[in-house]
Design an enzyme around this catalytic site. Structure first.
Site, PDB file in Angstrom:
ATOM      1  CB  CYS A   1     -12.819  49.606  56.192  1.00  0.00           C
ATOM      2  SG  CYS A   1     -12.124  49.355  54.622  1.00  0.00           S
TER       3      CYS A   1
ATOM      4  CB  CYS B   1     -13.668  47.451  52.815  1.00  0.00           C
ATOM      5  SG  CYS B   1     -11.848  47.712  54.054  1.00  0.00           S
ATOM      6  CG  ASP B   2     -17.158  47.136  54.315  1.00  0.00           C
ATOM      7  OD1 ASP B   2     -16.301  46.093  53.852  1.00  0.00           O
ATOM      8  OD2 ASP B   2     -17.259  47.043  55.360  1.00  0.00           O
TER       9      ASP B   2
END
Ligand code: NAP
Length: 321
Positions: free
Chosen positions: A134, A137-138
């Site tokens: 992701c 997300c990261d």
């Protein structure tokens, strides 16, 4: 023990839409969100193709709006709860949610799909140490700033992730096993026109390096046409090679196809009357937010009609959906 009219498993577009419709039908649905409320869409950036939002809408915001709309009409939500086991062979249906038993007259399965893994050495060992599924997300983590990054895959997800990562990485390599992208034309063109994205065609990741150091330093690639092997240094590997349906707990309870998708028997019907399905866990073809929402609507209407037919005194003569 109280028996619910409708239990909805899953909180993506399909689940929330089923909740909106069944709640508005006065069925007071109980929705069990799963570990990641809002599903995969909460991990995406802007959703540009959901009708009604001409400038796009943030994936998380879209899911929050759907939840608020479902709750407004009386949906009850079990937040961050997981269904661990189901028993569909007797009535009422039984579900075990965080060790608590829930009984239901109808169930709508809307559990979506999870990320497909590469299954190569280093992928599992270095997950969250440079391997991620992701970018949203990261991607902003310091370890990726001004570093070369690898995205694996050739679909819309891979193109979207690659585009997003150009904000952080010095360069983004798009490693794809063929020589053309599967992604939609607009996403593919956007990715290939980005000067920070470099496609690496006809190539597969054979290993994520470097397990000895405990963080990602690169990938070992194999060109599937020439057989040539090479090492591509990078600080992060973002795997975007599609999804697998989250249907493990339904095995032996409803019919699944050979890839694990719940088999549809017309409309939203499954092999068990009273159990309906919607969204990506039953759809290997379209897999869009809007199609999942549409399927959620269908499942809600089918569940409502099923319940009405069961309540009818001439139930044997009524065509049960
Ligand atoms: P996808 O369309 O199934 O694409 C998966 C990609 O990964 C394909 O290019 C496939 O290669 C490759 N792949 C699969 N298994 C592989 C393996 N073991 N090793 C290497 N490569 C592998 O999945 P997706 O991109 O996640 O998209 C899923 C759905 O969501 C699609 O319908 C897509 O349109 C939608 N989506 C839409 C948006 C948007 O509109 N904003 C964003 C993301 C996703 P091949 O091409 O050779 O099969």
């Amino acid at each position: 023990m109280n028996t619910e009219k409708v239990v909805i498993i899953g909180s993506g577009c399909a689940g929330w839409t089923a909740a909106i419709y069944t709640a508005r039908a006065n069925l007071s649905p109980l929705l069990i969100t799963g570990a990641q409320p809002g599903g995969l869409l909460t991990t995406t950036t802007t959703v540009e193709n959901f009708p009604g939002f001409r400038d796009g809408i943030d994936g998380y915001a879209l899911m929050s709006e759907m939840q608020a709309q479902a709750e407004r009409f009386g949906t009850r939500v079990k937040l961050c709860s997981l269904v661990e086991k189901v028993e569909f062979s007797s009535r009422p249906f039984r579900l075990w949610v965080d060790d608590e038993e829930v009984r239901a007259e109808t169930v709508i399965i809307a559990v979506g799909a999870g990320h497909r893994h590469l299954g190569v050495p280093g992928e599992h060992e270095l997950e969250n140490k440079g391997v991620t599924f992701c970018a949203t997300c990261d991607g902003a983590f310091p370890r990726y700033r001004n570093q070369p990054l690898v995205v694996v895959g050739g679909g819309d997800s891979a193109c979207e992730e690659a585009g997003y990562l150009t904000r952080f990485g010095s360069k983004v390599y798009l490693v794809h096993r063929r020589d053309s992208l599967r992604a939609s034309k607009i996403m593919a063109e956007r990715a290939l026109a980005n000067p920070k994205i470099e496609p690496v065609w006809d190539s597969v990741v054979e290993e994520v390096l470097d397990r000895a150091s405990g963080h990602v330093t690169g990938v070992r690639l194999r060109n599937v046409v020439t057989g040539e092997q090479s090492v591509l240094p990078c600080a992060g590997v973002f795997v975007a090679i599609g999804h697998v349906p989250n249907t493990a707990i339904f095995r032996d309870q409803v019919e699944l196809d050979e890839d694990g998708y719940v088999r549809l028997l017309g409309g939203s019907r499954t092999s068990v009357p009273g159990v309906f399905v919607a969204g990506d866990c039953a759809d290997s073809v379209y897999r869009q937010a809007i199609t999942a929402a549409g399927m959620g609507c269908m499942a809600a209407i089918d569940a409502e009609r099923y319940l009405a037919a069961c309540d009818s005194p001439v139930v044997e003569q009524v065509a049960v959906p």
